[in-house]
Design a protein around this motif. Structure first.
Motif, PDB file in Angstrom:
ATOM      1  N   PHE A 116      -2.206   2.080  17.961  1.00 41.35           N
ATOM      2  CA  PHE A 116      -1.171   2.225  18.981  1.00 41.35           C
ATOM      3  C   PHE A 116      -0.123   1.105  18.987  1.00 41.35           C
ATOM      4  N   LEU A 117      -0.285   0.106  18.111  1.00 37.15           N
ATOM      5  CA  LEU A 117       0.748  -0.925  17.947  1.00 37.15           C
ATOM      6  C   LEU A 117       1.339  -0.930  16.536  1.00 37.15           C
ATOM      7  N   LEU A 118       0.997   0.079  15.729  1.00 33.58           N
ATOM      8  CA  LEU A 118       1.450   0.124  14.333  1.00 33.58           C
ATOM      9  C   LEU A 118       2.836   0.761  14.208  1.00 33.58           C
ATOM     10  N   PHE A 119       3.779   0.258  14.974  1.00 30.57           N
ATOM     11  CA  PHE A 119       5.140   0.783  14.933  1.00 30.57           C
ATOM     12  C   PHE A 119       5.809   0.409  13.605  1.00 30.57           C
ATOM     13  N   GLY A 120       6.548   1.356  13.046  1.00 23.71           N
ATOM     14  CA  GLY A 120       7.368   1.071  11.878  1.00 23.71           C
ATOM     15  C   GLY A 120       6.612   0.855  10.588  1.00 23.71           C
ATOM     16  N   LYS A 121       5.345   1.226  10.538  1.00 26.00           N
ATOM     17  CA  LYS A 121       4.556   1.053   9.318  1.00 26.00           C
ATOM     18  C   LYS A 121       4.207   2.443   8.787  1.00 26.00           C
ATOM     19  N   HIS A 122       4.831   2.827   7.697  1.00 27.91           N
ATOM     20  CA  HIS A 122       4.720   4.195   7.174  1.00 27.91           C
ATOM     21  C   HIS A 122       4.540   4.171   5.650  1.00 27.91           C
ATOM     22  N   PRO A 123       4.026   5.292   5.104  1.00 26.51           N
ATOM     23  CA  PRO A 123       3.488   6.469   5.790  1.00 26.51           C
ATOM     24  C   PRO A 123       2.114   6.177   6.399  1.00 26.51           C
ATOM     25  N   GLN A 124       1.825   6.873   7.478  1.00 27.79           N
ATOM     26  CA  GLN A 124       0.634   6.566   8.263  1.00 27.79           C
ATOM     27  C   GLN A 124      -0.087   7.840   8.702  1.00 27.79           C
ATOM     28  N   VAL A 125      -1.399   7.875   8.465  1.00 29.05           N
ATOM     29  CA  VAL A 125      -2.256   8.986   8.889  1.00 29.05           C
ATOM     30  C   VAL A 125      -3.211   8.465   9.962  1.00 29.05           C
ATOM     31  N   ARG A 126      -3.398   9.227  11.000  1.00 30.37           N
ATOM     32  CA  ARG A 126      -4.364   8.870  12.040  1.00 30.37           C
ATOM     33  C   ARG A 126      -5.401   9.982  12.136  1.00 30.37           C
ATOM     34  N   THR A 127      -6.686   9.611  12.086  1.00 29.59           N
ATOM     35  CA  THR A 127      -7.759  10.583  12.275  1.00 29.59           C
ATOM     36  C   THR A 127      -8.379  10.396  13.653  1.00 29.59           C
ATOM     37  N   PHE A 128      -8.456  11.481  14.404  1.00 28.42           N
ATOM     38  CA  PHE A 128      -9.098  11.484  15.719  1.00 28.42           C
ATOM     39  C   PHE A 128     -10.501  12.079  15.575  1.00 28.42           C
ATOM     40  N   HIS A 129     -11.505  11.275  15.856  1.00 28.34           N
ATOM     41  CA  HIS A 129     -12.904  11.708  15.752  1.00 28.34           C
ATOM     42  C   HIS A 129     -13.400  12.170  17.123  1.00 28.34           C
ATOM     43  N   GLY A 130     -12.685  13.083  17.727  1.00 24.09           N
ATOM     44  CA  GLY A 130     -12.968  13.487  19.093  1.00 24.09           C
ATOM     45  C   GLY A 130     -11.832  13.004  19.975  1.00 24.09           C
ATOM     46  N   SER A 131     -11.961  13.223  21.279  1.00 22.92           N
ATOM     47  CA  SER A 131     -10.903  12.804  22.197  1.00 22.92           C
ATOM     48  C   SER A 131     -11.477  11.938  23.312  1.00 22.92           C
ATOM     49  N   ALA A 132     -10.722  10.914  23.691  1.00 27.25           N
ATOM     50  CA  ALA A 132     -11.175   9.997  24.736  1.00 27.25           C
ATOM     51  C   ALA A 132     -11.264  10.698  26.083  1.00 27.25           C
ATOM     52  N   ILE A 133     -10.411  11.686  26.318  1.00 26.36           N
ATOM     53  CA  ILE A 133     -10.458  12.375  27.605  1.00 26.36           C
ATOM     54  C   ILE A 133     -11.775  13.143  27.750  1.00 26.36           C
ATOM     55  N   ASP A 134     -12.269  13.714  26.640  1.00 28.63           N
ATOM     56  CA  ASP A 134     -13.566  14.395  26.699  1.00 28.63           C
ATOM     57  C   ASP A 134     -14.692  13.380  26.857  1.00 28.63           C
ATOM     58  N   GLU A 135     -14.553  12.218  26.222  1.00 29.81           N
ATOM     59  CA  GLU A 135     -15.536  11.144  26.407  1.00 29.81           C
ATOM     60  C   GLU A 135     -15.572  10.729  27.879  1.00 29.81           C
ATOM     61  N   PHE A 171       0.825  -1.205   0.000  1.00 31.53           N
ATOM     62  CA  PHE A 171       0.000   0.000   0.000  1.00 31.53           C
ATOM     63  C   PHE A 171       0.866   1.264   0.000  1.00 31.53           C
ATOM     64  N   ASP A 172       0.316   2.319  -0.593  1.00 26.95           N
ATOM     65  CA  ASP A 172       1.021   3.602  -0.623  1.00 26.95           C
ATOM     66  C   ASP A 172       0.927   4.312   0.722  1.00 26.95           C
ATOM     67  N   ILE A 173      -0.196   4.102   1.414  1.00 33.86           N
ATOM     68  CA  ILE A 173      -0.408   4.824   2.670  1.00 33.86           C
ATOM     69  C   ILE A 173      -1.398   4.061   3.547  1.00 33.86           C
ATOM     70  N   ILE A 174      -1.254   4.234   4.861  1.00 35.78           N
ATOM     71  CA  ILE A 174      -2.177   3.664   5.845  1.00 35.78           C
ATOM     72  C   ILE A 174      -2.948   4.816   6.469  1.00 35.78           C
ATOM     73  N   HIS A 175      -4.264   4.656   6.546  1.00 36.10           N
ATOM     74  CA  HIS A 175      -5.103   5.672   7.184  1.00 36.10           C
ATOM     75  C   HIS A 175      -5.921   4.996   8.281  1.00 36.10           C
ATOM     76  N   ALA A 176      -5.555   5.255   9.534  1.00 31.85           N
ATOM     77  CA  ALA A 176      -6.206   4.621  10.684  1.00 31.85           C
ATOM     78  C   ALA A 176      -7.243   5.542  11.305  1.00 31.85           C
ATOM     79  N   HIS A 177      -8.444   4.995  11.490  1.00 31.33           N
ATOM     80  CA  HIS A 177      -9.503   5.708  12.216  1.00 31.33           C
ATOM     81  C   HIS A 177      -9.586   5.137  13.631  1.00 31.33           C
ATOM     82  N   GLY A 178      -8.455   5.177  14.333  1.00 31.15           N
ATOM     83  CA  GLY A 178      -8.380   4.645  15.686  1.00 31.15           C
ATOM     84  C   GLY A 178      -7.511   3.403  15.778  1.00 31.15           C
ATOM     85  N   ASP A 179      -7.127   3.062  17.020  1.00 29.14           N
ATOM     86  CA  ASP A 179      -6.488   1.780  17.350  1.00 29.14           C
ATOM     87  C   ASP A 179      -5.197   1.506  16.576  1.00 29.14           C
TER      88      ASP A 179
END
Length: 344
Positions: free
Chosen positions: A91-110, A81-89
């Motif tokens: 936190f174990l994707l070490f060394g896998k790039h390029p990588q985009v993470r989308t935060f749909h809000g924050s857990a601390i506010d939840e 793949f050219d890119i990884i786009h994670a919508h959460g979870d």
């Protein structure tokens, strides 16, 4: 581009808003010529224009699905793949790039908005894992400025999207109607709205109806319970309702507000961060304290011109969240990140 997208589930197995957002974005990107594969625990279904890589999961362990997805993603080879786009979870994707993470809000506010200690503790744990995921990703995207404020690692703000063709204006119902889409309890507070409707709205407008799209029925005269509905029915309800009200204590974004705006339906919202941002502090809809929600609904139900005003400006605002604009912003991030990664 060849895009690996991840989310724990899909709309065919989830009522959560993030599942729908990941699904719709993937479909739009396919329509724009990209090759998208979703890595998830859910099976492919007929609305998917993208490919699905389904991980196996023991039904007894579904309560731990976020952690299990992270473990499965960590073992997956994304080299094609050219890119990884994670919508959460991620936190174990070490060394896998390029990588985009989308935060749909924050857990601390939840966690702050949680009504049970169990959910509060769970979200507090997730908040720590969000920090790890943000550190791992190459680019972190937040769906709102409020999310960016809570998660400083967020460099880009790209809102959630809405289909402005599906969610569009139409003929309103014959009698006054208020639409609620959410859960009866928790931070969505459907029961609170039902009480306000019975105590303040129904007494002034005896023929008014509260339409509830909820997981459990709400009780009271004039309340029409629809339960879980299809997308076509949901769009129809948005079009026909005179007013939309969602009195959440917290929304990381608040896609129902945008869906109502796109349908030409005035919005009444509580003073949560998502509503304040979408409605631009009250410019595009009504923001009200709990003890003023009933009064604001009544003002709208009783004034055709006021409803028309909010319908017109709401339609203008909804264009900011069209899927084409959202997809273009992600494409820009993908292209820049892929180019940067190739130079390394």
């Amino acid at each position: 581009m060849k895009i690996a997208m991840t989310h724990v589930d899909l709309p065919n197995e989830s009522k959560g808003g993030v599942a729908f957002q990941a699904h719709y974005l993937a479909n739009v990107l396919v329509g724009r010529g990209h090759d998208v594969t979703m890595f998830t625990f859910s099976p492919w279904f007929e609305e998917c224009r993208y490919k699905v890589h389904q991980y196996a999961i023991n039904p007894k362990l579904k309560k731990f699905h976020a952690f299990l997805l992270a473990a499965n993603l960590a073992k997956t080879d994304f080299s094609d793949f050219d890119i990884i786009h994670a919508h959460g979870d991620n936190f174990l994707l070490f060394g896998k790039h390029p990588q985009v993470r989308t935060f749909h809000g924050s857990a601390i506010d939840e966690a702050i908005a949680a009504v049970t200690w169990r959910f509060r503790i769970y979200q507090t744990v997730i908040a720590g894992l969000e920090k790890v995921g943000a550190w791992i990703a190459d680019v972190n995207v937040g769906v709102s400025k409020a999310t960016q404020k809570r998660i400083p690692a967020v460099s880009d703000v790209i809102p959630n999207g809405v289909d402005t063709v599906l969610f569009s204006p139409g003929q309103k119902s014959e009698h006054p109607s208020i639409l609620f889409v959410g859960t009866t309890g928790g931070r969505k507070r459907g029961k609170l709205l039902a009480d306000i409707f019975s105590r303040e709205v129904r007494t002034k407008f005896p023929n008014a109806e509260l339409w509830a799209v909820t997981e459990k029925p709400l009780e009271g005269e004039g309340i029409v319970n629809f339960g879980k509905v299809s997308q076509d029915t949901l769009c129809k309800l948005y079009r026909q309702a005179w007013v939309f009200c969602l009195p959440s204590t917290y929304e990381g974004f608040g896609i129902p507000y945008v869906e109502a705006l796109a349908a030409g339906t005035p919005v009444v919202a509580s003073l949560n961060v998502g509503a304040k941002e979408i409605l631009d502090e009250g410019k595009y809809g009504v923001l009200a304290e709990d003890d003023r929600i009933g009064n604001q609904i009544n003002l709208l139900l009783g004034d055709d011109n006021l409803r028309q005003k909010y319908a017109e400006i709401g339609l203008l605002r909804s264009q900011d969240f069209s899927w084409e604009k959202v997809a273009q912003k992600y494409e820009t991030i993908y292209a820049e990140l892929i180019s940067k990664h190739k130079k390394l």
